[in-house]
Design a protein around this motif. Sequence first.
Motif, PDB file in Angstrom:
ATOM      1  N   ASP A 104       0.802  -1.210   0.061  1.00  0.00           N
ATOM      2  CA  ASP A 104       0.199  -0.080  -0.001  1.00  0.00           C
ATOM      3  C   ASP A 104       0.729   1.341  -0.154  1.00  0.00           C
ATOM      4  O   ASP A 104       1.356   1.329   0.994  1.00  0.00           O
ATOM      5  CB  ASP A 104      -1.000  -0.114   1.313  1.00  0.00           C
ATOM      6  N   ILE A 105       0.730   1.750  -0.993  1.00  0.00           N
ATOM      7  CA  ILE A 105       1.892   2.973  -1.350  1.00  0.00           C
ATOM      8  C   ILE A 105       1.414   4.230  -0.372  1.00  0.00           C
ATOM      9  O   ILE A 105       2.250   5.024   0.117  1.00  0.00           O
ATOM     10  CB  ILE A 105       1.667   3.457  -2.768  1.00  0.00           C
ATOM     11  N   SER A 106       0.093   4.373  -0.387  1.00  0.00           N
ATOM     12  CA  SER A 106      -0.537   5.580   0.559  1.00  0.00           C
ATOM     13  C   SER A 106      -0.082   5.066   1.986  1.00  0.00           C
ATOM     14  O   SER A 106       0.311   6.209   2.639  1.00  0.00           O
ATOM     15  CB  SER A 106      -1.929   5.576   0.365  1.00  0.00           C
ATOM     16  N   LEU A 107       0.128   4.213   2.451  1.00  0.00           N
ATOM     17  CA  LEU A 107       0.271   3.825   3.758  1.00  0.00           C
ATOM     18  C   LEU A 107       1.965   4.122   3.909  1.00  0.00           C
ATOM     19  O   LEU A 107       2.253   4.595   4.872  1.00  0.00           O
ATOM     20  CB  LEU A 107      -0.215   2.383   4.257  1.00  0.00           C
ATOM     21  N   ALA A 108       2.549   3.702   3.213  1.00  0.00           N
ATOM     22  CA  ALA A 108       4.286   3.791   3.127  1.00  0.00           C
ATOM     23  C   ALA A 108       4.233   5.251   3.214  1.00  0.00           C
ATOM     24  O   ALA A 108       5.469   5.648   3.656  1.00  0.00           O
ATOM     25  CB  ALA A 108       4.859   3.034   1.972  1.00  0.00           C
ATOM     26  N   SER A 109       3.638   6.184   2.253  1.00  0.00           N
ATOM     27  CA  SER A 109       4.060   7.220   2.151  1.00  0.00           C
ATOM     28  C   SER A 109       3.702   8.096   3.642  1.00  0.00           C
ATOM     29  O   SER A 109       4.377   9.184   3.752  1.00  0.00           O
ATOM     30  CB  SER A 109       3.234   8.060   0.934  1.00  0.00           C
ATOM     31  N   THR A 110       2.959   7.650   4.164  1.00  0.00           N
ATOM     32  CA  THR A 110       2.453   8.422   5.485  1.00  0.00           C
ATOM     33  C   THR A 110       3.629   8.143   6.819  1.00  0.00           C
ATOM     34  O   THR A 110       3.580   8.649   7.580  1.00  0.00           O
ATOM     35  CB  THR A 110       1.240   7.956   5.847  1.00  0.00           C
ATOM     36  N   TYR A 111       4.474   7.390   6.252  1.00  0.00           N
ATOM     37  CA  TYR A 111       5.567   6.788   7.313  1.00  0.00           C
ATOM     38  C   TYR A 111       6.583   7.927   7.856  1.00  0.00           C
ATOM     39  O   TYR A 111       6.982   8.476   6.789  1.00  0.00           O
ATOM     40  CB  TYR A 111       6.318   5.377   6.994  1.00  0.00           C
ATOM     41  N   LYS A 112       6.686   8.176   9.091  1.00  0.00           N
ATOM     42  CA  LYS A 112       7.804   9.230   9.325  1.00  0.00           C
ATOM     43  C   LYS A 112       8.565   8.620  10.539  1.00  0.00           C
ATOM     44  O   LYS A 112       8.015   8.102  11.451  1.00  0.00           O
ATOM     45  CB  LYS A 112       7.256  10.286   9.951  1.00  0.00           C
TER      46      LYS A 112
END
Length: 540
Positions: free
Chosen positions: A214-222
Amino acid sequence: MDPRAQDVLLCDLCEADPLQSYCELCHINLCTHCVSKHLSDSSKKHNVVPYYLHRKFSPKHPKCLKHADKDCEIYCDKCGIPVCTTCIASGKHKGHNLSDVLENLSFKKQRLQKDLEELETKICPRYEAMSSDVQTEKAEIETNYGKLTNVADRQGEIWHCEITTIVNKRKSDIEESKNKHLVALEKHADEIAHRMTEIKQVILEMKKILDTNDISLASTYKSRNDEFKKMTPKFKVTLPSLSTPTINTEQLNEMFGSLSPLSDITAKPLLDVPRLTATIDTGNDLLLSIRCLGEEQIWTCGKNKIMKLLNLQGKLLTSIQTESGRRAQNIALTRNGDLLYTDTKSNTVNLVKNKQILTVITLQGWTPLDVCSTSADDLLVTMISGDEKQSKVVRYSGSTETQTIQFDDQGRPLYLSHGIKHISENRNLDVCVADNGGKAVVVVNQSGKLRFRYTGHPSDTKESFRPVGITTDSQSHILTSSWDNNYIHILDQDGRFLRYIQNCNLDHPLRLCLDIRDNLFVAELKTAKVKKIQYLSAQC
């Protein structure tokens, strides 16, 4: 029974009346009526006694030691023996006082009777009273010493109670400190646990992202690693310590309280009128110091370098020259009778033993004034600083300084910085100083704590009291000489004025000392004479 025992004994004069009396000198039985007639004959001596007394002891003439067949009828007073007539005839007792042996016996019996009556009616009862007093004293001693023991026990209980209270307080403080530390550690532990929960939650979230595309989930990672790398400061516990200072046994003893010195000296009351019993001319130009050696000798020092030992007639017995060649400032005696002297030129205290001078104490920056030997064989030295701005008393054991007495509890000087300062130890171990510059007798206890200052009798002005000499006696009296009015002040051990010694022809009294019988010796500065004065009663 012998019939003669029933006969009535008759008077030798009237031969009619029964006898009642007997003349021991005339050897005559007398009736009541004839006694006065017999005594009227004044040509003879008589000693009429009741007949029953005569019967108690019928005198028998002793046999002569030199003439066995002779009775001794005469008594020789000079030789003190009974003699016979043959002895008298021999001329050996010519010119001696002779008397009838029975008359002498009668005289001695009268004296014996008088002594007997005095023993029975006066002397023996006094001893019985004294014996009773001793028994009473013994009972009082048992009681009072029991009270002292109880006081010590109570003091111990108080101390134990105080110590228990202190220990419990310290234990309570320890418990409170421990609880504070535990609370702080629990808080720190909670913070660590909370952070660890956060980290575990982040780990789960990171694994979840890794397990999905899930690209959207990975993009939210900080990343929060930098945040978690900043560790919570490590909590370091610093345990408290309990200081346990070394116990000062001497200070504890003083704090607990001490037993006063044993006093078994027989009380000697002060004489109403002191007596001048001797005047000794020392032959000095000026007399600066004296000390009694026994009862018959005195050490003296004047303005020259010679210290002289004299008898009470002023005869020179021996002399010692100071080592520095300068006069001795003051002299004293050790308990063994050896001479001590202070020397202001060499700033030393010196001991003279077998005519050899040994330096005991050498001072740096201080000048010794006076010295005395204590009951413990220590030395007490009064001294003044080189700049004359300070003065003090120092106790020495041998050459070792063991105590300095200089200030009171408020840090004020005990002694004025200038003026002569004579010193003496009292029987109760107080240190007594005649501070001439300070116009006072300054008394401290054995620990150096000020007990009192005596500045003269209230009837005197302070200007008239300038103490220059001091000594103490077996009764713990303090005696000090006053320069200006030629008085000797007598104080009790607590500084209370008792009386003056005056009217003894004193002229500028300087130093004082006592012999072993509490006779006072006074050194007169200008006349260079020593006055011996009895001020205590010899009667117990």
